[in-house]
Design a protein around this motif. Structure first.
Motif, PDB file in Angstrom:
ATOM      1  N   LEU A 296     -25.964 -32.622   4.475  1.00  0.00           N
ATOM      2  CA  LEU A 296     -25.780 -31.264   4.973  1.00  0.00           C
ATOM      3  C   LEU A 296     -27.139 -30.583   5.052  1.00  0.00           C
ATOM      4  O   LEU A 296     -27.832 -30.441   4.037  1.00  0.00           O
ATOM      5  N   VAL A 297     -27.510 -30.160   6.237  1.00  0.00           N
ATOM      6  CA  VAL A 297     -28.825 -29.578   6.479  1.00  0.00           C
ATOM      7  C   VAL A 297     -28.661 -28.145   6.962  1.00  0.00           C
ATOM      8  O   VAL A 297     -27.839 -27.871   7.844  1.00  0.00           O
ATOM      9  N   SER A 298     -29.457 -27.243   6.394  1.00  0.00           N
ATOM     10  CA  SER A 298     -29.440 -25.839   6.813  1.00  0.00           C
ATOM     11  C   SER A 298     -30.870 -25.383   7.059  1.00  0.00           C
ATOM     12  O   SER A 298     -31.738 -25.570   6.203  1.00  0.00           O
ATOM     13  N   ILE A 299     -31.111 -24.800   8.249  1.00  0.00           N
ATOM     14  CA  ILE A 299     -32.417 -24.222   8.579  1.00  0.00           C
ATOM     15  C   ILE A 299     -32.179 -22.774   8.978  1.00  0.00           C
ATOM     16  O   ILE A 299     -31.433 -22.509   9.944  1.00  0.00           O
ATOM     17  N   ARG A 300     -32.772 -21.835   8.253  1.00  0.00           N
ATOM     18  CA  ARG A 300     -32.503 -20.406   8.480  1.00  0.00           C
ATOM     19  C   ARG A 300     -33.827 -19.652   8.622  1.00  0.00           C
ATOM     20  O   ARG A 300     -34.787 -19.924   7.888  1.00  0.00           O
ATOM     21  N   ASP A 301     -33.866 -18.687   9.581  1.00  0.00           N
ATOM     22  CA  ASP A 301     -35.069 -17.862   9.733  1.00  0.00           C
ATOM     23  C   ASP A 301     -34.727 -16.385   9.498  1.00  0.00           C
ATOM     24  O   ASP A 301     -33.563 -16.028   9.300  1.00  0.00           O
ATOM     25  N   ASP A 302     -35.757 -15.534   9.501  1.00  0.00           N
ATOM     26  CA  ASP A 302     -35.554 -14.092   9.339  1.00  0.00           C
ATOM     27  C   ASP A 302     -35.918 -13.344  10.618  1.00  0.00           C
ATOM     28  O   ASP A 302     -36.377 -12.209  10.579  1.00  0.00           O
ATOM     29  N   GLY A 303     -35.681 -14.019  11.759  1.00  0.00           N
ATOM     30  CA  GLY A 303     -36.074 -13.454  13.044  1.00  0.00           C
ATOM     31  C   GLY A 303     -35.018 -12.588  13.691  1.00  0.00           C
ATOM     32  O   GLY A 303     -34.103 -12.067  13.021  1.00  0.00           O
ATOM     33  N   PRO A 304     -35.084 -12.442  15.025  1.00  0.00           N
ATOM     34  CA  PRO A 304     -34.201 -11.512  15.735  1.00  0.00           C
ATOM     35  C   PRO A 304     -32.747 -11.966  15.837  1.00  0.00           C
ATOM     36  O   PRO A 304     -31.879 -11.189  16.226  1.00  0.00           O
ATOM     37  N   GLY A 305     -32.468 -13.243  15.534  1.00  0.00           N
ATOM     38  CA  GLY A 305     -31.085 -13.730  15.566  1.00  0.00           C
ATOM     39  C   GLY A 305     -30.590 -14.051  16.956  1.00  0.00           C
ATOM     40  O   GLY A 305     -29.377 -13.963  17.212  1.00  0.00           O
ATOM     41  N   HIS A 306     -31.498 -14.455  17.838  1.00  0.00           N
ATOM     42  CA  HIS A 306     -31.112 -14.684  19.235  1.00  0.00           C
ATOM     43  C   HIS A 306     -30.964 -16.160  19.599  1.00  0.00           C
ATOM     44  O   HIS A 306     -30.709 -16.471  20.766  1.00  0.00           O
ATOM     45  N   LEU A 307     -31.144 -17.070  18.657  1.00  0.00           N
ATOM     46  CA  LEU A 307     -31.023 -18.489  18.995  1.00  0.00           C
ATOM     47  C   LEU A 307     -29.590 -18.810  19.415  1.00  0.00           C
ATOM     48  O   LEU A 307     -28.627 -18.337  18.812  1.00  0.00           O
ATOM     49  N   SER A 308     -29.478 -19.621  20.456  1.00  0.00           N
ATOM     50  CA  SER A 308     -28.170 -20.009  20.977  1.00  0.00           C
ATOM     51  C   SER A 308     -28.132 -21.514  21.190  1.00  0.00           C
ATOM     52  O   SER A 308     -29.137 -22.126  21.571  1.00  0.00           O
ATOM     53  N   ARG A 309     -26.971 -22.126  20.940  1.00  0.00           N
ATOM     54  CA  ARG A 309     -26.837 -23.564  21.132  1.00  0.00           C
ATOM     55  C   ARG A 309     -27.031 -23.961  22.592  1.00  0.00           C
ATOM     56  O   ARG A 309     -27.277 -25.122  22.895  1.00  0.00           O
ATOM     57  N   GLY A 310     -26.947 -22.989  23.496  1.00  0.00           N
ATOM     58  CA  GLY A 310     -27.127 -23.292  24.906  1.00  0.00           C
ATOM     59  C   GLY A 310     -28.558 -23.574  25.292  1.00  0.00           C
ATOM     60  O   GLY A 310     -28.824 -24.047  26.407  1.00  0.00           O
TER      61      GLY A 310
END
Length: 422
Positions: A296-310
């Motif tokens: 189980l892998v988790s990568i988290r940032d503190d950015g604007p929250g705009h990443l999309s799987r698309g």
């Protein structure tokens, strides 16, 4: 032989570098064999690298050698190189041959079998240069963990099975030799015991070495795999303003199959770079865990929250996870950051039922094949199933016919490839 261009070895390498540097993983050995043969003719070439868990050995040249060379033989040469030696002769394909051996920073070795007189005075420099390119190419393709490589690596277990078969055969030979010494009428009890003790000691060392090799080709300790990831990502925080926090996996967690470790590192590296390219990202948190059956892998940032799987980059990462039967999800919260979660199964999917149906094996033949794939000998199979050895031989002949193979190793390899185990 191809006519050789004149000029420095650097110019010759420049002309040939593209042939090796662009070679797909399965063609590296053939390309390298062709370009080296121009300046240093040789009968066969073999590469051994523990980085590539699917196919640790890559060969090209005379089939009389390439079809018989074993991983154990190449590993013996590798251990000599690791000890600072450069052997001029080695047992290859069961016979001692003159060899030229070259190491690499990646830990891989190149073995040229039956080398002839070089066609150029600077052939040695040329070989070292193109081998360095090939070793780097192998490491690059493995670390990229492209979906096609991951699928092929997970599917191919025949070479690891080959090591197990070699180890089993060697163990049987050792036991037979021990029995011969103990039963000999030409040796008194004291000499027989001394000889048997020496033989048993050597057998234990060989068995332990072989067992370690099987494990090293198949998997990485989870702590070791995570430490490699930390080394890969260290430049992100060392030379920039981005802080990277690592949450270590349990030290006693289940070991990772090689292809899973490669995929996890590749996905995390790409995700971290993607997150770091966003505006206002100052921190990335990376965590690995295991639920016993999945990494189980988790990568988290503190950015604007705009990443999309698309995003195209994330679609590629999703394909890598899917190649191993895993899954990737992306979640973002406005002004709070984005999180990429990945689940990678540690075991390949069980396709044995489908394969058995396609092979049209009878229930007893399936039982025999399962035990055969585990490395059991005919006598052991007979004892476990409560049948005679002659009946076992009959069933194995039927299994060979239905699988379209002619040997025990080939049948066991097919069974292992589809996950058929006892």
């Amino acid at each position: 032989m191809t006519s050789l261009p004149s000029g420095s070895v650097a110019a010759l390498v420049a002309e040939r570098v593209g042939d090796v540097a662009t070679a797909p993983l399965l063609q590296v050995a053939a390309r390298l064999h062709a370009v080296i043969d121009e300046v240093l003719p040789h009968r066969a070439l073999a590469i051994f690298t523990e980085l590539c868990t699917g196919r640790p050995q890559k060969k090209a040249g005379d089939p009389a050698i390439t079809q018989r060379i074993t991983i154990s033989e190449l590993d013996a040469v590798r251990r000599q190189v690791a000890d600072g030696q450069r052997p001029s002769r080695a047992v290859i394909a069961g016979v001692e041959h003159p060899v030229l051996v070259y190491g690499a920073d990646t830990g891989a070795i190149l073995v040229l079998c039956d080398p002839q007189e070089p066609a150029r005075a600077d052939a040695e420099t040329y070989v070292r240069a193109v081998w360095k390119i090939a070793a780097t190419r192998i490491r690059q393709q493995v670390s990229e963990a492209r979906p096609d490589y991951l699928r092929e690596s997970r599917a191919v277990s025949s070479e690891r099975l080959q090591v197990t078969a070699e180890l089993t055969d060697r163990h049987v030979t050792d036991l037979e030799s021990l029995l011969a010494a103990l039963r000999s009428r030409e040796l008194d009890d004291k000499r027989a015991r001394a000889l048997a003790t020496d033989m048993a000691t050597s057998a234990v060392v060989r068995t332990k070495t072989g067992s370690d090799l099987v494990v090293s080709l198949a998997e990485e300790a989870v702590s070791q795999a995570f430490e490699q990831l930390k080394n890969d990502l260290r430049p992100l925080s060392r030379y920039g303003t981005l802080g990277v926090q690592f949450v270590e996996p349990p030290a006693d967690g289940r070991a990772l199959p090689g292809e899973v470790a490669h995929a996890a590192r590749a996905i995390v590296r790409a995700s971290a770079l993607l997150m770091g390219d966003q505006d206002d990202v100052t921190r990335i948190r990376i965590q690995w865990n295991c639920d016993g059956t999945n990494l189980l892998v988790s990568i988290r940032d503190d950015g604007p929250g705009h990443l999309s799987r698309g995003l195209p980059a994330l679609r590629q990462l999703s394909a890598r996870a899917a190649a191993l039967g895993g899954h990737l999800t992306v979640n973002g919260v406005e002004s709070w950051g984005s999180e990429i979660d990945v689940r990678l199964p540690l075991d390949p999917p069980d396709t044995s039922d489908q394969a058995v149906q396609s092979w049209n094996l009878a229930p007893r033949e399936v039982e025999v094949l399962r035990l055969l794939a585990d490395g059991r000998r005919n006598r052991q199979i007979a004892t476990e199933l409560g049948i005679s050895e002659n009946t076992v031989k009959f069933h194995t002949s039927q299994v060979y016919r239905k699988l379209g193979v002619t040997s025990r190793a080939a049948a066991a390899s097919l069974a292992a490839d589809v996950g058929l185990r006892s």
